[in-house]
Design an enzyme around this catalytic site. Structure first.
Site, short mmCIF file in Angstrom:
data_model
loop_
_atom_site.label_atom_id
_atom_site.label_comp_id
_atom_site.label_asym_id
_atom_site.label_seq_id
_atom_site.Cartn_x
_atom_site.Cartn_y
_atom_site.Cartn_z
N SER A 69 0.84 -1.20 0.00
CA SER A 69 0.00 0.00 0.00
C SER A 69 0.87 1.25 0.00
CB SER A 69 -0.90 0.01 1.24
OG SER A 69 -1.64 -1.19 1.32
N1 SAH Z 1 0.10 -4.77 4.41
C1 SAH Z 1 0.82 -5.18 3.22
C2 SAH Z 1 0.06 -4.94 1.94
C3 SAH Z 1 -0.66 -6.15 1.60
S1 SAH Z 1 -1.55 -6.20 0.09
C4 SAH Z 1 2.20 -4.58 3.14
O1 SAH Z 1 2.55 -3.73 3.97
O2 SAH Z 1 2.92 -4.98 2.23
C5 SAH Z 1 -2.80 -7.32 0.61
C6 SAH Z 1 -2.35 -8.69 1.04
O3 SAH Z 1 -3.50 -9.38 1.50
C7 SAH Z 1 -1.77 -9.54 -0.09
O4 SAH Z 1 -0.49 -9.98 0.28
C8 SAH Z 1 -2.75 -10.71 -0.21
O5 SAH Z 1 -2.15 -11.93 -0.53
C9 SAH Z 1 -3.35 -10.74 1.19
N2 SAH Z 1 -4.65 -11.40 1.32
C10 SAH Z 1 -5.72 -11.36 0.48
N3 SAH Z 1 -6.74 -12.11 0.96
C11 SAH Z 1 -6.30 -12.64 2.15
C12 SAH Z 1 -6.88 -13.51 3.12
N4 SAH Z 1 -8.10 -14.00 3.01
N5 SAH Z 1 -6.13 -13.84 4.19
C13 SAH Z 1 -4.87 -13.37 4.36
N6 SAH Z 1 -4.26 -12.54 3.48
C14 SAH Z 1 -4.97 -12.18 2.38
#
Ligand code: SAH
Length: 219
Positions: A69
């Site tokens: 993000s």
């Molecule tokens: N907070 C992160 C950004 C993550 S983007 C950072 O600082 O880099 C969103 C993430 O959510 C992705 O890695 C994706 O794989 C994960 N995601 C999506 N659905 C999910 C679920 N049901 N459970 C766990 N993670 C999930």
């Protein structure tokens, strides 16, 4: 950490301070969050080829179709999560590269984070170690289920957009706890803050958002 990522040039402290000033200009007021983001080396969380762009206000690709993000989005989510209060135990859904979890590690005593994609979690573990975020525990699981055995949480932050609020996450909030979650409704995303009170849940829509989708099950 490689020499190219060691904190020179575009990845220096000065670049990070410029990012913090930009966040202030965008309306972020929480000094604890601004200080944490001024300290965490965001460039070590992205591929070396992207390191020079790590402090721009953009989401960057992490591989596997996922993104880290933008700095504003991270700051805003965590500002809502804290709402000026002290955080003890928090849960993040969507560890990604571990950047937001590392910022959170400086705002809360204990951080738990769940990621459905195992290869991303391998990277995140390395980043968390390099950034010395020792109070973060990660797990490869479906975040829709939360982490019941660690509940209740003062705060839960979801880094991917859901079509509805997972009941498990509401259940795992402490009274007074807050859930920050992007929700998709009729193709439009907005960030919501949901507070658990003794009388029930209070849901407030905050602003437009753009996140990757929250998916079911493991990847
Ligand atoms: N907070 C992160 C950004 C993550 S983007 C950072 O600082 O880099 C969103 C993430 O959510 C992705 O890695 C994706 O794989 C994960 N995601 C999506 N659905 C999910 C679920 N049901 N459970 C766990 N993670 C999930």
């Amino acid at each position: 950490m490689s020499a190219a990522n060691s904190g020179i040039g575009m990845t220096s402290q000065r670049t990070r301070m410029r990012m913090v000033e930009r966040l202030r200009g965008q309306g972020i007021r929480d000094e604890l969050i601004l200080a944490a983001m001024g300290e965490v080396p965001r460039h070590i969380f992205v591929d070396e080829a992207l390191a020079s762009r790590a402090y721009e206000d953009i989401a960057l690709p992490l591989g596997f179709g996922q993104t880290i993000s933008s700095p504003y989005t991270v700051a805003r989510m965590l500002e809502l999560l804290r709402s000026g209060s002290v955080l003890d135990k928090v849960l993040e859904i969507g560890t990604g590269c571990g950047y937001q979890a590392t910022v959170l590690s400086r705002l809360a005593r204990e951080v738990y984070s769940v990621e459905r994609l195992a290869p991303l979690l391998t990277k995140a573990r390395r980043h968390l170690r390099d950034a010395r975020a020792h109070n973060v525990r990660v797990r490869n699981a479906d975040g829709n289920l939360g982490m019941p055995e660690q509940a209740p949480f003062d705060g839960i932050v979801v880094a991917a957009a859901a079509t509805h609020v997972p009941q498990a996450l509401k259940d795992q909030l402490a009274v007074g706890g807050k859930l920050v979650i992007p929700l998709t409704n009729h193709g439009k995303q907005s960030l919501h803050i949901i507070e658990k009170t003794a009388q029930g849940y209070v849901d407030r829509k905050v602003e437009d958002a753009r996140f990757v989708p929250l998916l079911p099950g493991l990847g």
